[in-house]
Design a protein around this motif. Structure first.
Motif, short mmCIF file in Angstrom:
data_model
loop_
_atom_site.label_atom_id
_atom_site.label_comp_id
_atom_site.label_asym_id
_atom_site.label_seq_id
_atom_site.Cartn_x
_atom_site.Cartn_y
_atom_site.Cartn_z
N PRO A 26 0.80 -1.23 0.00
CA PRO A 26 0.00 0.00 0.00
C PRO A 26 0.83 1.27 0.00
N LEU A 27 1.98 1.27 0.69
CA LEU A 27 2.79 2.49 0.76
C LEU A 27 3.25 2.92 -0.62
N SER A 28 3.67 1.96 -1.45
CA SER A 28 4.05 2.27 -2.83
C SER A 28 2.84 2.29 -3.75
N GLY A 29 1.76 1.61 -3.34
CA GLY A 29 0.57 1.55 -4.18
C GLY A 29 -0.08 2.90 -4.38
N VAL A 30 -0.02 3.76 -3.36
CA VAL A 30 -0.62 5.09 -3.49
C VAL A 30 0.10 5.90 -4.57
N PRO A 31 1.45 5.98 -4.59
CA PRO A 31 2.09 6.70 -5.69
C PRO A 31 1.89 6.07 -7.06
N VAL A 32 1.89 4.73 -7.13
CA VAL A 32 1.81 4.06 -8.43
C VAL A 32 0.40 4.16 -9.01
N LEU A 33 -0.62 3.90 -8.20
CA LEU A 33 -2.00 3.81 -8.70
C LEU A 33 -2.91 4.93 -8.23
N GLY A 34 -2.46 5.75 -7.29
CA GLY A 34 -3.34 6.76 -6.74
C GLY A 34 -3.06 8.18 -7.16
N LEU A 35 -1.99 8.40 -7.91
CA LEU A 35 -1.65 9.77 -8.28
C LEU A 35 -2.72 10.42 -9.15
N ASP A 36 -3.32 9.65 -10.03
CA ASP A 36 -4.39 10.20 -10.87
C ASP A 36 -5.54 10.72 -10.02
N ALA A 37 -5.99 9.89 -9.07
CA ALA A 37 -7.10 10.30 -8.22
C ALA A 37 -6.73 11.50 -7.35
N LEU A 38 -5.55 11.48 -6.76
CA LEU A 38 -5.15 12.58 -5.88
C LEU A 38 -4.97 13.87 -6.66
N ALA A 39 -4.34 13.79 -7.81
CA ALA A 39 -4.11 15.00 -8.60
C ALA A 39 -5.40 15.57 -9.16
N LEU A 169 10.36 6.02 -6.60
CA LEU A 169 10.76 7.35 -7.04
C LEU A 169 9.67 8.38 -6.81
N TRP A 170 8.40 7.99 -7.02
CA TRP A 170 7.30 8.95 -6.88
C TRP A 170 6.81 9.05 -5.43
N MET A 171 7.32 8.24 -4.53
CA MET A 171 6.81 8.23 -3.16
C MET A 171 7.04 9.58 -2.46
N ILE A 172 8.22 10.14 -2.60
CA ILE A 172 8.54 11.39 -1.90
C ILE A 172 7.64 12.53 -2.38
N PRO A 173 7.52 12.80 -3.70
CA PRO A 173 6.62 13.89 -4.11
C PRO A 173 5.16 13.63 -3.77
N THR A 174 4.74 12.36 -3.79
CA THR A 174 3.33 12.07 -3.48
C THR A 174 3.00 12.43 -2.04
N TYR A 175 3.79 11.93 -1.11
CA TYR A 175 3.48 12.20 0.29
C TYR A 175 3.84 13.64 0.68
N ALA A 176 4.77 14.27 -0.03
CA ALA A 176 5.01 15.70 0.18
C ALA A 176 3.78 16.50 -0.23
N PHE A 177 3.13 16.08 -1.33
CA PHE A 177 1.90 16.73 -1.78
C PHE A 177 0.79 16.59 -0.73
N VAL A 178 0.62 15.39 -0.22
CA VAL A 178 -0.43 15.16 0.78
C VAL A 178 -0.17 15.97 2.03
N VAL A 179 1.08 16.00 2.49
CA VAL A 179 1.41 16.70 3.73
C VAL A 179 1.28 18.22 3.55
N THR A 180 1.90 18.76 2.49
CA THR A 180 1.90 20.22 2.32
C THR A 180 0.50 20.75 2.03
#
Length: 645
Positions: A26-39, A169-180
């Motif tokens: 799940p930790l990597s699943g959010v960046p791989v499959l969830g970026l579309d939904a989050l963005a 690779l996308w984990m850092i920007p994904t969770y930085a987006f969620v946090v910020t």
């Protein structure tokens, strides 16, 4: 050199038995499959506010009710897809569910809708990322398309390296987006509550356009709702990508889906609340004064200090990288279609990094063409975007209703599941109709045309593959009724080492070898006829082998290919029970730049023989590698077919 560059860009080759190591949680699943939904939390609300521009300062007041309806619909879809994941742990995308439960036609319609959705998602995501960059640096607006193409190449290259690498690779920007963005929304909500609902923006948003009305009509609200529903795109990605999770796959996938939906609801609700509180409206996309809604919101909460740029940087990364969802799912959709003969078999083959490289490359090409066609402006693509997504939603949920009806045991749990999926099908189906009606003249008509065109394309490919199977299918054991040796044809220009190798090989395979020499009006620097007896016939005779037959054909117009093809076809007609083997002598270069310096007549000849030679023709390469040496003479007893005694 090329191999070294490829290794640097794509990494080392992965063995097939390393496939399990590439699975994710799940930790990597959010960046791989969830970026579309989050963005989509960025361009969904912005698309709705863009439609509401005629209301001026009154536009933000409608974001709360619109977002509430969208969030309610999102919850229904989420609960429905949790059931889909459990029922189809091997990947329950719309195509699989609709095909198994509704039939081939609905399955192809779902696949076409998904294909359109994934292609448009890449274009929308990247253009949204470019828009966020331009909001922070307005001077870059003339380079919008160039920025889009650079982002596309970057994301495609990273995905060619593998799913696991992309997730890390996308984990850092994904969770930085969620946090910020989460901190921005949280701090903005606190400021709003402590100020009595009327916070003073640190940086005032642009003044809204003059209002042409104060009350939104039903048609305008339908338009805004249709545009805002793009915030729901990407929800299905997890159910499509269940196979990329480690065991237990279904449990990991459901956790990932829950995390994505929870974050998305928080973002949608927070953006709608703060847009109303700070009076944030959209600006005209593609104009000099354009600034994204999130840029205005972050500026109103933090000002243009360090937090603004950190937050905008994370937003830009996630918007651009949200295309990763399509790059994770589109190749898998293509693989399933290829296994069912709806696409060429290459789409089902794993590449060097255990990803379906053909699908990744095709997705990059198609989405790049869309970006060029629409100039990289997100709003122009939004009407096309939602149609495919909601058509896939509807077919998937309808398929799940049929699944429960067929597989269920009549228990209360099954009836509740059927009711939930039925509600999902009705809700998304009604939304689809609203989107088509509201956005038809703004571009949704193109999606209505493109999806059936994809259905037709897939059907034609399947029909073609079936015709090929019928053509080559045969029953019974292999029949070998004393097959005669082939007639060998060796096109030669001169008796150099390249030609000699072809002659030696031809003599070992058949007693009947025709050396074909095309005569032109050009000066012949190495005439075969003058050297033929001394260099060919005598050595063959001394070895007790039938000498080749020299055939010279005059070409009045200095043509080479047509005389060769005509001669080969004539030999086939004269020898209906024998194969005609054409040996093609070819010089092989060691360096890539040698390719630019030598003639490629051999390659062209092989292509023409494949297309026009006829069913009896067999093409045999006779390569001579630069710096090779002639082999030592073999004893006469090694000759096979060509023995005269």
């Amino acid at each position: 050199m090329i191999a070294g560059i490829r290794r640097v860009l794509l990494g080392r080759r992965l063995r097939t038995d390393e496939h399990e190591e590439q699975k994710i949680g799940p930790l990597s699943g959010v960046p791989v499959l969830g970026l579309d939904a989050l963005a989509s939390a960025s361009y969904g609300p912005e698309a709705a506010l863009t439609v509401l521009l005629p209301l001026g300062v009154f536009a933000p007041h409608y974001m709360g009710p619109l977002s509430a309806v969208i969030i309610g619909l999102l919850v229904i879809v989420y609960l429905s897809y949790r059931q889909t994941i459990a029922a189809y742990p091997d990947g329950g995308g719309s195509y699989s569910v609709a095909s198994r439960n509704l039939g081939r036609g609905p399955g192809l319609l779902a696949a076409s809708a998904l294909a359109v959705d994934y292609i448009l998602n890449v274009a929308v995501a990247i253009s949204a990322g470019a828009g966020a960059i331009i909001s922070a640096f307005p001077g870059l607006q003339p380079y919008t398309l160039a920025i889009c193409m650079a982002l596309l190449v970057l994301i495609a290259t990273v995905n060619l390296r593998g799913v696991r690498e992309a997730g890390l690779l996308w984990m850092i920007p994904t969770y930085a987006f969620v946090v910020t963005l989460g901190l921005t929304i949280g701090y903005g909500v606190i400021r709003t509550l402590t100020s009595g609902g009327d916070p003073v923006p640190v940086r005032a948003p642009p003044t809204p356009l003059a209002a042409t009305g104060t009350v939104a009509g039903l048609w305008l609200l339908m338009h805004a709702f249709a545009s805002g529903c793009t915030a729901m795109t990407g929800v299905e990605a997890v159910s499509n990508g269940v196979p990329i999770f480690r065991e237990p796959r279904a449990k990991m996938a459901r956790r990932t889906l829950t995390s994505i939906i929870a974050i998305l609801i928080m973002l949608l609700a927070g953006i709608a609340f703060l847009a109303n509180a700070y009076g944030i409206s959209a600006t005209r996309p593609g104009t000099a004064g354009y600034e994204s809604v999130l840029s205005q919101l972050v500026g109103a909460v933090w000002g243009r200090g360090p937090m603004y740029f950190v937050t905008l940087a994370s937003i830009v990364c996630v918007l651009a990288l949200s295309a990763n969802t399509s790059f994770a799912d589109f190749p898998r959709l293509c693989r399933v279609l290829a296994l069912d003969d709806y696409l060429p078999a290459e789409f089902a083959h794993l590449g060097r990094r255990l990803v379906y490289s053909t699908g990744i490359v095709i997705l990059a090409v198609l989405s790049g063409a869309l970006l060029v066609a629409f100039g990289g402006v997100t709003d122009r693509l939004i009407p096309l975007f939602a149609v495919g997504a909601f058509l896939a939603f509807t077919l998937s949920q309808a398929g799940m209703v049929a699944h429960w009806r067929r597989e269920g045991d009549g228990s209360g749990r099954v009836r509740r599941s059927m009711l939930l999926n039925g509600c999902g099908a009705v809700a998304t189906g009604v939304t689809l109709l609203v989107i088509i009606v509201a956005k038809f003249t703004e571009g949704a008509w193109l999606a209505v045309v493109v999806v059936p065109a994809f259905v037709l394309l897939f059907s034609r490919i399947r029909r073609f593959n079936e015709s090929i199977d019928r053509e080559v299918e045969v029953d019974g054991p292999l029949q070998l009724d004393d097959p005669p040796p082939p007639v060998i044809v060796v096109p030669l220009k001169r008796l150099d080492r390249v030609g000699r190798k072809a002659l030696r090989l031809a003599a070992s395979m058949s007693p009947e070898v025709h050396v074909l020499h095309i005569l032109t009006q050009e000066p012949n620097m190495d005439p075969l006829r003058a050297r033929w007896r001394e260099y060919v016939e005598l050595p063959f005779a001394q070895a007790g082998i039938t000498p080749p037959r020299l055939v010279e054909i005059a070409s009045e117009y200095r043509e080479f290919f047509d005389p060769v093809l005509q001669y080969v076809r004539r030999l086939g007609a004269e020898n209906p029970r024998r194969y005609v083997g054409v040996f093609v002598p070819e010089l092989v270069e060691h360096r890539w730049y040698h390719f630019l310096l030598h003639s490629h007549r051999a390659t062209l000849l092989k292509g023409l023989l494949l297309l026009r030679g006829g069913p009896q023709v067999v093409i045999i390469n006779a390569p001579w590698h630069l710096r090779d040496r002639d082999p030592a003479p073999a004893p006469p007893s090694t000759a096979s077919y060509a023995r005269t005694t």
